[in-house]
Design a protein around this motif. Structure first.
Motif, PDB file in Angstrom:
ATOM      1  N   UNK A 152      41.818  28.625  30.483  1.00  0.00           N
ATOM      2  CA  UNK A 152      40.542  28.776  29.771  1.00  0.00           C
ATOM      3  C   UNK A 152      40.021  27.426  29.280  1.00  0.00           C
ATOM      4  N   UNK A 153      40.922  26.581  28.752  1.00  0.00           N
ATOM      5  CA  UNK A 153      40.503  25.254  28.283  1.00  0.00           C
ATOM      6  C   UNK A 153      39.975  24.404  29.438  1.00  0.00           C
ATOM      7  N   UNK A 154      40.682  24.448  30.572  1.00  0.00           N
ATOM      8  CA  UNK A 154      40.253  23.664  31.731  1.00  0.00           C
ATOM      9  C   UNK A 154      38.890  24.142  32.225  1.00  0.00           C
ATOM     10  N   UNK A 155      38.684  25.451  32.275  1.00  0.00           N
ATOM     11  CA  UNK A 155      37.391  25.998  32.708  1.00  0.00           C
ATOM     12  C   UNK A 155      36.283  25.527  31.759  1.00  0.00           C
ATOM     13  N   UNK A 156      36.565  25.568  30.475  1.00  0.00           N
ATOM     14  CA  UNK A 156      35.584  25.095  29.491  1.00  0.00           C
ATOM     15  C   UNK A 156      35.280  23.609  29.709  1.00  0.00           C
ATOM     16  N   UNK A 157      36.316  22.812  29.964  1.00  0.00           N
ATOM     17  CA  UNK A 157      36.145  21.365  30.107  1.00  0.00           C
ATOM     18  C   UNK A 157      35.374  20.974  31.367  1.00  0.00           C
ATOM     19  N   UNK A 158      35.644  21.642  32.502  1.00  0.00           N
ATOM     20  CA  UNK A 158      34.968  21.265  33.752  1.00  0.00           C
ATOM     21  C   UNK A 158      33.657  22.012  33.948  1.00  0.00           C
ATOM     22  N   UNK A 159      33.490  23.114  33.254  1.00  0.00           N
ATOM     23  CA  UNK A 159      32.288  23.929  33.406  1.00  0.00           C
ATOM     24  C   UNK A 159      32.569  25.092  34.343  1.00  0.00           C
ATOM     25  N   UNK A 160      32.242  26.302  33.922  1.00  0.00           N
ATOM     26  CA  UNK A 160      32.566  27.484  34.723  1.00  0.00           C
ATOM     27  C   UNK A 160      31.893  27.512  36.088  1.00  0.00           C
ATOM     28  N   UNK A 161      30.767  26.836  36.241  1.00  0.00           N
ATOM     29  CA  UNK A 161      30.080  26.831  37.534  1.00  0.00           C
ATOM     30  C   UNK A 161      30.874  26.105  38.612  1.00  0.00           C
ATOM     31  N   UNK A 162      31.815  25.258  38.215  1.00  0.00           N
ATOM     32  CA  UNK A 162      32.631  24.526  39.198  1.00  0.00           C
ATOM     33  C   UNK A 162      33.863  25.298  39.620  1.00  0.00           C
ATOM     34  N   UNK A 163      34.179  26.371  38.919  1.00  0.00           N
ATOM     35  CA  UNK A 163      35.422  27.105  39.191  1.00  0.00           C
ATOM     36  C   UNK A 163      35.157  28.207  40.200  1.00  0.00           C
ATOM     37  N   UNK A 164      35.748  28.040  41.370  1.00  0.00           N
ATOM     38  CA  UNK A 164      35.632  29.041  42.431  1.00  0.00           C
ATOM     39  C   UNK A 164      36.441  30.278  42.066  1.00  0.00           C
ATOM     40  N   UNK A 165      37.634  30.064  41.547  1.00  0.00           N
ATOM     41  CA  UNK A 165      38.514  31.167  41.169  1.00  0.00           C
ATOM     42  C   UNK A 165      39.648  30.614  40.323  1.00  0.00           C
ATOM     43  N   UNK A 166      40.374  31.534  39.695  1.00  0.00           N
ATOM     44  CA  UNK A 166      41.589  31.185  38.970  1.00  0.00           C
ATOM     45  C   UNK A 166      42.738  31.851  39.714  1.00  0.00           C
ATOM     46  N   UNK A 167      43.706  31.053  40.131  1.00  0.00           N
ATOM     47  CA  UNK A 167      44.899  31.569  40.808  1.00  0.00           C
ATOM     48  C   UNK A 167      45.994  31.689  39.759  1.00  0.00           C
ATOM     49  N   UNK A 168      46.346  32.925  39.422  1.00  0.00           N
ATOM     50  CA  UNK A 168      47.403  33.164  38.434  1.00  0.00           C
ATOM     51  C   UNK A 168      48.695  33.409  39.198  1.00  0.00           C
ATOM     52  N   UNK A 169      49.658  32.540  38.981  1.00  0.00           N
ATOM     53  CA  UNK A 169      50.943  32.588  39.682  1.00  0.00           C
ATOM     54  C   UNK A 169      51.956  33.328  38.814  1.00  0.00           C
ATOM     55  N   UNK A 170      52.544  34.374  39.374  1.00  0.00           N
ATOM     56  CA  UNK A 170      53.527  35.170  38.631  1.00  0.00           C
ATOM     57  C   UNK A 170      54.679  34.290  38.173  1.00  0.00           C
ATOM     58  N   UNK A 171      55.074  34.455  36.911  1.00  0.00           N
ATOM     59  CA  UNK A 171      56.172  33.670  36.361  1.00  0.00           C
ATOM     60  C   UNK A 171      57.521  34.367  36.543  1.00  0.00           C
ATOM     61  N   UNK A 172      57.497  35.630  36.917  1.00  0.00           N
ATOM     62  CA  UNK A 172      58.729  36.412  37.088  1.00  0.00           C
ATOM     63  C   UNK A 172      58.390  37.661  37.899  1.00  0.00           C
ATOM     64  N   UNK A 173      59.405  38.330  38.441  1.00  0.00           N
ATOM     65  CA  UNK A 173      59.124  39.575  39.148  1.00  0.00           C
ATOM     66  C   UNK A 173      58.662  40.652  38.169  1.00  0.00           C
ATOM     67  N   UNK A 174      57.950  41.637  38.677  1.00  0.00           N
ATOM     68  CA  UNK A 174      57.499  42.741  37.838  1.00  0.00           C
ATOM     69  C   UNK A 174      56.149  42.465  37.204  1.00  0.00           C
ATOM     70  N   UNK A 175      55.784  43.292  36.255  1.00  0.00           N
ATOM     71  CA  UNK A 175      54.504  43.185  35.572  1.00  0.00           C
ATOM     72  C   UNK A 175      54.545  42.085  34.513  1.00  0.00           C
ATOM     73  N   UNK A 176      53.404  41.478  34.224  1.00  0.00           N
ATOM     74  CA  UNK A 176      53.379  40.468  33.161  1.00  0.00           C
ATOM     75  C   UNK A 176      53.600  41.124  31.796  1.00  0.00           C
ATOM     76  N   UNK A 177      54.026  40.334  30.842  1.00  0.00           N
ATOM     77  CA  UNK A 177      54.210  40.852  29.485  1.00  0.00           C
ATOM     78  C   UNK A 177      52.854  41.317  28.958  1.00  0.00           C
ATOM     79  N   UNK A 178      52.810  42.276  28.019  1.00  0.00           N
ATOM     80  CA  UNK A 178      51.526  42.823  27.544  1.00  0.00           C
ATOM     81  C   UNK A 178      50.532  41.771  27.061  1.00  0.00           C
ATOM     82  N   UNK A 179      50.980  40.765  26.322  1.00  0.00           N
ATOM     83  CA  UNK A 179      50.054  39.736  25.832  1.00  0.00           C
ATOM     84  C   UNK A 179      49.417  38.982  26.999  1.00  0.00           C
TER      85      UNK A 179
END
Length: 192
Positions: A87-114
């Protein structure tokens, strides 16, 4: 016409009446082959997986420094601190420059609720693509040709989702400078 060096030159039979150079002259217009812009992946934080995914997607690895211009794919881990960094990086570069956000799983299974909550918030304003947990990458320092081949199907799904994200983002521009977000699931969060 293709020259002996492989350069493509426009051949216009009627170039002179239009004030254009005659075909075969040095002034003839040369065309470089059109290739899509490469993906430029920028890590929102250290350890996001930027280098690995740049390799798998045949993109450019900008590490954690966004280039001065052009579209980027922000890469982060699927943990609250990683998403906050995105979110900070998107704010800093401007959302119009962001094609997408690639979220890389940190572990198998579902992410923690937070993290799941923060991912939904992020997807409300940005196109989000999820990269699955890939146990084959644990413990390797370099991706061998054999491992690259084993991961090709997953990389292809992520690449296709990013390409779809780019197409959607261009189509979702409503003229106000605001682009509606969305969520792309390249693969499940399970082990792959």
């Amino acid at each position: 016409m293709v020259t002996s060096t492989g350069t493509v030159i426009d051949v216009l039979e009627t170039a002179a009446p239009w004030g254009l150079p005659e075909a075969g002259t040095p002034e003839a217009v040369k065309h470089e082959p059109l290739e899509p812009d490469p993906l430029v992946l920028v890590g929102a934080h250290a350890g996001a997986g930027t280098s690995t995914w740049a390799h798998l997607l045949h993109g450019d690895d900008a590490e954690t420094t966004a280039p001065a211009d052009g579209r980027i794919v922000v890469v982060c881990r699927s943990v609250p601190s990683g998403i906050a960094a995105a979110k900070r990086l998107i704010r800093d570069v401007g959302p119009e420059r962001v094609q997408a956000v690639l979220i890389v799983a940190d572990a198998p299974g579902q992410p923690v609720p937070a993290a799941a909550r923060e991912q939904r918030v992020l997807a409300g304003a940005n196109t989000v693509v999820f990269a699955p947990w890939m146990p084959r990458l644990r413990g390797v320092t370099e991706i061998s040709e054999a491992l690259d081949g084993q991961l090709a199907r997953t990389a292809q799904r992520v690449s296709k989702a990013l390409l779809g994200a780019s197409t959607k983002k261009k189509g979702n521009d409503d003229g106000s400078g605001t682009v509606r977000g969305g969520r792309e699931s390249a693969a499940s969060h399970g082990s792959g």
